[in-house]
Motif scaffolding. Structure first.
Motif, short mmCIF file in Angstrom:
data_model
loop_
_atom_site.label_atom_id
_atom_site.label_comp_id
_atom_site.label_asym_id
_atom_site.label_seq_id
_atom_site.Cartn_x
_atom_site.Cartn_y
_atom_site.Cartn_z
N PRO A 78 29.27 -8.51 30.43
CA PRO A 78 28.56 -9.74 30.09
C PRO A 78 29.42 -10.74 29.32
N GLU A 79 30.57 -10.27 28.85
CA GLU A 79 31.56 -11.18 28.25
C GLU A 79 32.80 -11.24 29.14
N GLY A 80 32.56 -11.35 30.44
CA GLY A 80 33.65 -11.34 31.41
C GLY A 80 34.56 -12.55 31.31
N LEU A 81 35.70 -12.46 31.98
CA LEU A 81 36.71 -13.52 31.91
C LEU A 81 36.20 -14.84 32.47
N LEU A 82 35.62 -14.80 33.68
CA LEU A 82 35.20 -16.04 34.34
C LEU A 82 34.03 -16.69 33.62
N SER A 83 33.06 -15.90 33.19
CA SER A 83 31.90 -16.47 32.50
C SER A 83 32.26 -16.99 31.11
N THR A 84 33.42 -16.54 30.59
CA THR A 84 33.90 -17.10 29.32
C THR A 84 34.25 -18.58 29.50
N ILE A 85 34.69 -18.95 30.71
CA ILE A 85 35.02 -20.35 30.97
C ILE A 85 33.78 -21.23 30.83
N SER A 86 32.64 -20.76 31.37
CA SER A 86 31.42 -21.56 31.25
C SER A 86 30.93 -21.62 29.81
#
Length: 369
Positions: free
Chosen positions: A189-197
């Motif tokens: 849930p704290e993944g790399l790609l979703s950190t961008i959003s």
């Protein structure tokens, strides 16, 4: 007036967020937790799902105030400061994941502090490099682009747990052994790609800080925050019809929805503390809010220590149980039952951690990086 040396309302909001984070992260037993204190299983938003975006929102607000001495612009000095903070916060999060066993083979790479570090680093550079209009365009482009990316890579089952680009990228770059497994399958849930959003949440916080820091009238601050806050909550909810509000994916609708609520809460605190002058009730939260990183790391180390390193023998058998389980089973559960005992366990730890923050505050010890 809020444009004084320190924004008290911001400290209070930060302190309330840290307190609630301890509350939801430290139940006596995960079997006994009231629904509002749980995350939504997938789509949707509970009060607990607002805690993390509130903190990132506060990070964004703080960027504006902490970089005022650099004219809120990027420079070699401010860039080095951003880089230093990013590395330290990420490293602390990684160490917290390693503690206490230091098993590098299966350690989770990402986490709450790691997301804060990356979102802070990228968000700071964007916020200090761009003018307000440019920053708004970046925010809009980021949210729409993330929506398009998830939409066109999800396949037939849109935004599902099993089939999303966030999970696929983490598995490809980090490997299954280094990804969170609390959802039943490897998905972070704290993944790399979703950190961008999540950088969008920081940008919203920065723009809010600029708004609060430049308007002179407390009434004007409240009016604008209320107007924008309501608009964002409504827009996020409407967008959520086609792009679900989802914390685990940190969807664009979630960014707006949570950011709107953060603005509304800040407006309420400004009204209560700065306009009406009712501030005594908020002092414990000020104590929490002035050492947030320290108390978050300390609480994590404490929980892992009594969960994994402290073992207590029980009379009815030759077995030993963790100090964490012992406290719940033999202290809090007998006092208040399972559900209320679990809640009382968490509340008591808020008090314990507050006492530590109070001592630090009284001795003017503010642990910064």
């Amino acid at each position: 007036m809020i444009v004084s040396k320190r924004l008290v309302s911001l400290d209070v909001l930060r302190g309330m967020t840290i307190s609630f984070m301890i509350l939801v992260n430290t139940p006596g037993s995960w079997k006994y937790v009231y629904p509002p204190l749980r995350h939504a299983e997938w789509n949707g938003c509970t009060p607990t799902d607002l805690v993390f975006p509130f903190f990132l929102f506060i990070v964004g607000v703080s960027i504006f105030f902490s970089f005022k001495k650099y004219q809120v612009k990027i420079s070699k000095t401010s860039l080095l400061k951003i880089l230093k903070r990013t590395i330290i916060i990420f490293f602390l999060g990684f160490l917290l994941n390693l503690f206490p066993h230091f098993n590098f083979e299966n350690v989770r790479v990402m986490g709450v502090l790691q997301r804060i570090a990356i979102a802070y680093g990228l968000g700071s550079v964007l916020c200090l490099s761009l003018k307000q209009n440019q920053l708004l365009f970046v925010l809009i482009g980021l949210l729409l682009g993330y929506w398009a990316l998830l939409y066109f890579t999800s396949g037939a089952e849109l935004y599902s747990l099993e089939n999303n680009i966030v999970r696929k990228l983490d598995l490809f770059l980090l490997g299954e052994k280094h990804v969170y497994k609390g959802f039943g399958i490897p998905f972070d849930p704290e993944g790399l790609l979703s950190t961008i959003s999540s950088v969008g949440t920081v940008i919203i916080g920065f723009l809010t800080g600029k708004l609060v820091g430049t308007k002179t009238s407390v009434v004007d601050k409240m009016k604008v925050l209320l107007l924008y806050g309501v608009a964002m909550v409504v827009l996020g909810a409407l967008w959520g019809i086609v792009f679900p509000i989802n914390k685990a994916l940190w969807t664009s609708s979630y960014v707006l929805y949570a950011g709107g609520w953060a603005m509304l809460f800040l407006a309420i605190l400004i009204y209560t503390i700065d306009y009406k002058g009712y501030s005594k009730w908020a002092r414990p939260f000020v104590h929490f809010g002035t050492n947030p990183l320290f108390i978050f790391v300390f609480s994590g180390v404490y929980v892992k220590t009594i969960s994994y390193l402290i073992k207590i023998p029980i009379q009815e058998s030759a077995n030993k149980i963790s100090g964490y389980k012992y406290l719940f089973d033999y202290v809090f559960s007998p006092i208040a039952g399972n559900m209320n005992g679990s809640l009382l366990f968490a509340l008591s730890h808020i008090v314990i951690f507050w006492l530590i923050c109070f001592v630090l505050f009284k001795n003017k010890i503010f642990i910064k990086i």
